[in-house]
Write a protein that holds these residues in place. Structure first.
Motif, PDB file in Angstrom:
ATOM      1  N   PRO A  17       0.841  -1.202   0.000  1.00  0.00           N
ATOM      2  CA  PRO A  17       0.000   0.000   0.000  1.00  0.00           C
ATOM      3  C   PRO A  17       0.872   1.245   0.000  1.00  0.00           C
ATOM      4  O   PRO A  17       2.070   1.187   0.294  1.00  0.00           O
ATOM      5  N   ALA A  18       0.264   2.358  -0.305  1.00  0.00           N
ATOM      6  CA  ALA A  18       0.922   3.657  -0.134  1.00  0.00           C
ATOM      7  C   ALA A  18       0.527   4.160   1.250  1.00  0.00           C
ATOM      8  O   ALA A  18       0.158   3.360   2.116  1.00  0.00           O
ATOM      9  N   GLY A  19       0.537   5.461   1.480  1.00  0.00           N
ATOM     10  CA  GLY A  19       0.135   6.004   2.770  1.00  0.00           C
ATOM     11  C   GLY A  19      -1.300   5.624   3.095  1.00  0.00           C
ATOM     12  O   GLY A  19      -2.189   5.800   2.270  1.00  0.00           O
ATOM     13  N   LEU A  20      -1.511   5.086   4.259  1.00  0.00           N
ATOM     14  CA  LEU A  20      -2.840   4.583   4.626  1.00  0.00           C
ATOM     15  C   LEU A  20      -3.721   5.681   5.216  1.00  0.00           C
ATOM     16  O   LEU A  20      -3.248   6.551   5.948  1.00  0.00           O
ATOM     17  N   ARG A  77      -6.295  15.057   0.636  1.00  0.00           N
ATOM     18  CA  ARG A  77      -5.162  15.927   0.343  1.00  0.00           C
ATOM     19  C   ARG A  77      -4.096  15.705   1.415  1.00  0.00           C
ATOM     20  O   ARG A  77      -4.405  15.324   2.546  1.00  0.00           O
ATOM     21  N   LEU A  78      -2.849  15.950   1.071  1.00  0.00           N
ATOM     22  CA  LEU A  78      -1.739  15.767   1.999  1.00  0.00           C
ATOM     23  C   LEU A  78      -1.961  16.553   3.292  1.00  0.00           C
ATOM     24  O   LEU A  78      -1.745  16.034   4.390  1.00  0.00           O
ATOM     25  N   ARG A  83      -2.950  16.950   9.150  1.00  0.00           N
ATOM     26  CA  ARG A  83      -3.789  17.517  10.213  1.00  0.00           C
ATOM     27  C   ARG A  83      -4.422  16.413  11.060  1.00  0.00           C
ATOM     28  O   ARG A  83      -4.430  16.490  12.292  1.00  0.00           O
ATOM     29  N   LYS A  84      -4.921  15.369  10.415  1.00  0.00           N
ATOM     30  CA  LYS A  84      -5.566  14.288  11.168  1.00  0.00           C
ATOM     31  C   LYS A  84      -4.546  13.566  12.048  1.00  0.00           C
ATOM     32  O   LYS A  84      -4.837  13.230  13.186  1.00  0.00           O
TER      33      LYS A  84
END
Length: 88
Positions: A17-20, A77-78, A83-84
């Motif tokens: 996977p990429a960023g989860l 979005r990045l 932020r999360k």
């Protein structure tokens, strides 16, 4: 670690996977035995891809292959991901 898999005699498939990020349900995603563009993979999409490769319609399709999994719909979005992670 990859050399252990490649040199062994067992069948294997590695999903990359990429960023989860989180989603409430499975969305559109793409699995491929080649490097895919895109930065993110939804956890639900990765779980679905794992199940499909283990017991579903993709079983045996990518034996002895590294498979990229990328979400194609509803990708954050990045800034939203940062932020999360920073503020919950």
């Amino acid at each position: 670690m990859e050399a252990v898999l490649v040199d062994g005699d067992h069948d294997w498939t590695v999903l990359r996977p990429a960023g989860l990020f989180d989603t409430p349900a499975v969305s559109d995603y793409r699995p491929a035995g080649a490097r895919l563009s895109g930065r993110y993979t939804a956890r639900a999409d990765l779980a679905n891809a794992l199940l499909r490769h283990a017991v579903g319609d993709l079983r045996g399709r990518h034996l002895r292959t590294f498979v990229d999994v990328r979400t194609t719909d509803g990708v954050p979005r990045l800034f939203d991901v940062i932020r999360k992670e920073a503020f919950g």
